[in-house]
Design an enzyme around this catalytic site. Structure first.
Site, mmCIF file in Angstrom:
data_model
loop_
_atom_site.group_PDB
_atom_site.id
_atom_site.type_symbol
_atom_site.label_atom_id
_atom_site.label_comp_id
_atom_site.label_asym_id
_atom_site.label_seq_id
_atom_site.Cartn_x
_atom_site.Cartn_y
_atom_site.Cartn_z
ATOM 1 N N GLU A 85 -31.690 87.455 -1.337
ATOM 2 C CA GLU A 85 -30.474 87.661 -0.568
ATOM 3 C C GLU A 85 -29.324 87.867 -1.545
ATOM 4 O O GLU A 85 -29.160 87.105 -2.495
ATOM 5 C CB GLU A 85 -30.196 86.432 0.303
ATOM 6 C CG GLU A 85 -29.110 86.629 1.327
ATOM 7 C CD GLU A 85 -29.563 87.421 2.547
ATOM 8 O OE1 GLU A 85 -28.699 88.037 3.179
ATOM 9 O OE2 GLU A 85 -30.766 87.420 2.835
ATOM 10 N N THR A 104 -22.482 87.188 -5.331
ATOM 11 C CA THR A 104 -23.245 88.382 -5.648
ATOM 12 C C THR A 104 -23.808 88.318 -7.069
ATOM 13 O O THR A 104 -23.243 87.666 -7.949
ATOM 14 C CB THR A 104 -22.353 89.640 -5.521
ATOM 15 O OG1 THR A 104 -21.229 89.505 -6.383
ATOM 16 C CG2 THR A 104 -21.870 89.817 -4.092
ATOM 17 N N SER A 105 -24.929 89.009 -7.260
ATOM 18 C CA SER A 105 -25.590 89.136 -8.568
ATOM 19 C C SER A 105 -25.934 87.787 -9.183
ATOM 20 O O SER A 105 -25.973 87.646 -10.408
ATOM 21 C CB SER A 105 -24.717 89.951 -9.532
ATOM 22 O OG SER A 105 -24.460 91.232 -9.000
ATOM 23 N N ARG A 106 -26.136 86.800 -8.320
ATOM 24 C CA ARG A 106 -26.535 85.451 -8.762
ATOM 25 C C ARG A 106 -25.470 84.743 -9.609
ATOM 26 O O ARG A 106 -25.767 83.764 -10.290
ATOM 27 C CB ARG A 106 -27.860 85.493 -9.538
ATOM 28 C CG ARG A 106 -29.040 85.971 -8.694
ATOM 29 C CD ARG A 106 -29.277 84.998 -7.553
ATOM 30 N NE ARG A 106 -30.431 85.327 -6.728
ATOM 31 C CZ ARG A 106 -30.378 85.968 -5.569
ATOM 32 N NH1 ARG A 106 -29.201 86.396 -5.110
ATOM 33 N NH2 ARG A 106 -31.452 86.189 -4.853
ATOM 34 N N LEU A 107 -24.229 85.215 -9.550
ATOM 35 C CA LEU A 107 -23.150 84.537 -10.278
ATOM 36 C C LEU A 107 -22.509 83.501 -9.351
ATOM 37 O O LEU A 107 -21.321 83.572 -9.012
ATOM 38 C CB LEU A 107 -22.121 85.562 -10.764
ATOM 39 C CG LEU A 107 -22.671 86.616 -11.733
ATOM 40 C CD1 LEU A 107 -21.559 87.595 -12.140
ATOM 41 C CD2 LEU A 107 -23.261 85.942 -12.978
#
Length: 467
Positions: free
Chosen positions: A259, A440-443
């Site tokens: 996700e 977003t982008s696992r940050l």
């Protein structure tokens, strides 16, 4: 979430039966066309939302025909807008009846773009993530005429992307894949091959030829009198859902499940200095969002053998002293807490992209507090607490039913049900908090609260952790 139903156990309708059921619904049973269309369109939208999340599939093109099937598509586009998608509508042959012009006005009031056939890109794959095929329904017969024949050809072209491994929009057909024969299906194997079929009222015979990964049934409005007359075998709809999956869910590559979270930034200068206040703020947000059981938390304990165990329990109180839950004092978690009075709690609020982790020492609440809460529970839950010797082995459910029935009869006069001595509450006194916000982008945002003493006072230090 909708549950799955074996497709072989569900009835399929002929074209004549489908027409007769519609006539009965809109005749002696008092339904109006707009009522059925609203329920059908909502069913289509909820089916789409079950599988294709707006975070990954937000650009939707609804291609609507001139009949009721097209009206279902217009209604679905409206609901998809409110579900967070970005719908576009292609409605080339508009029906000049109040019902349809009203639907157009509703969509225009939401600033949903209407695209002419000439405005559509030749290649749908670059501009849309989902194509809703709402051109023709079960009453259609013959050969599609312009401009729908060309639109169907464009949808057929999308299947070529499967061989080249290029990403293409998924196709969702409403009740009947456009161009299919309502009973014989895709004659010649040259028609649209949708990724999702949303059957309405009951699947039509052609649905037996559907081989895509997602088949749903929608239109939760069939009264028993019709089900009995046509001997319909229809699956039960789970909970308040407007759709139910038919057939086996497709196998998935677990490693590909992910996700892409979209959330507001969670910044140090915006948070509460006291973690209890910050928890209450997020907890109130979860309640306001209507999340199911926002007080559910994973409780992890470790016994003297050093082996951790986890289970879901329900938070029943939070204050300056800590987090409270209730359980059986002879259960596995209670035994482990007796051996090692330290635990962690984890709250996960999917709809808000948030987690809260709390670590600390654990102690029993007072007998008075346990007694008060026990008698605030429904009487059935009080009896259940007596019956269940939690974590012990039993020969079967019949033992629980029998004991419950006996106690239910014993206390049927409304007398006070005594709290068993082996049942009560625990309180975790927090020593560490972590608040997690998906990004977003696992940050992701991770803010940790840890206690420290300043001038003899306990204060909470806030540190940002690397995701």
């Amino acid at each position: 979430m909708s549950s799955a139903q074996n497709s072989d156990s569900v009835s399929h309708l002929t074209q004549r039966e489908a027409a007769e059921i519609d006539e009965t619904l809109m005749g002696p049973l008092g339904f109006s066309v707009d009522q059925l269309m609203e329920l059908a369109g909502l069913s289509v939208a909820t089916s789409i939302a079950e599988v294709y999340k707006p975070s990954e599939y937000d650009r939707v093109l609804a291609i609507c025909g001139p009949g009721n099937n097209g009206g279902d598509g217009l209604v679905a586009a409206r609901h998809l807008y409110h579900f967070g998608y970005k719908p576009f509508v292609c409605y080339p042959k508009r029906t000049q009846k109040p019902l349809y012009t009203g639907l157009v006005t509703q969509l225009e009031s939401l600033s949903i773009p209407f695209l002419s056939v000439e405005d559509l890109p030749l290649d749908f794959s670059k501009d849309f993530d989902i194509i809703v095929d709402a051109m023709f329904g079960f009453s259609f017969h013959g050969t599609p005429r312009p401009p729908f024949d060309d639109l169907i050809k464009r949808l057929l072209c999308l299947h070529g992307y499967d061989q080249t491994h290029q990403k293409r929009p998924v196709i969702v057909s409403v009740d009947i894949p456009s161009g299919w024969h309502v009973e014989e299906g895709d004659i010649g194997d040259e028609g649209i091959k949708p990724d999702m079929l949303v059957s309405l009222t009951a699947p039509k015979l052609c649905a037996k030829k559907f081989s895509g990964p997602h088949h749903f049934l929608g239109g939760r409005f069939v009264p028993p009198v019709i089900a009995d007359k046509y001997k319909l075998r229809l699956p039960p709809y789970p909970g308040t859902s407007m759709c139910v999956r038919i057939g086996k869910a497709p196998s998935v590559d677990i490693s590909a499940l992910r996700e892409n979270y979209i959330s507001p930034e969670f910044l140090e200068e915006q948070v509460e200095s006291d973690p209890i206040n910050q928890f209450r703020k997020w907890f109130d947000d979860a309640i306001a969002a209507g999340l199911r059981e926002p007080n559910a938390m994973a409780l992890s304990t470790v016994g003297k053998d050093g082996k951790p165990s986890s289970r879901m329990v329900l938070l029943k109180g939070v204050d300056r002293d800590g987090f409270v839950w209730y359980t059986n004092y002879e259960s596995r978690k209670a035994c482990e807490l007796c051996e090692n009075p330290h635990a962690s709690l984890l709250f996960y609020w999917d709809g808000r992209n948030r987690q809260v982790r709390v670590e600390g020492s654990v102690e029993k609440v007072s007998d008075e507090e346990s007694e008060q809460y026990f008698h605030s529970r429904p009487r059935g839950s009080q009896i259940g607490a007596i019956v269940s010797k939690q974590s012990s082995v039993i020969p079967g459910r019949h033992v629980l039913y029998q004991q419950y029935k006996e106690l239910e009869e014993k206390f049927s006069d409304g007398s006070l049900i005594p709290k068993p001595e082996y049942w009560g509450g625990y309180r975790l006194k927090p020593e560490l908090f972590e608040f997690w916000q998906g990004q977003t982008s696992r940050l992701h945002d991770r803010l940790q609260y840890s206690p420290q003493e300043i001038n003899g006072k306990r204060v909470w230090k806030i540190n940002r952790l690397c995701p």
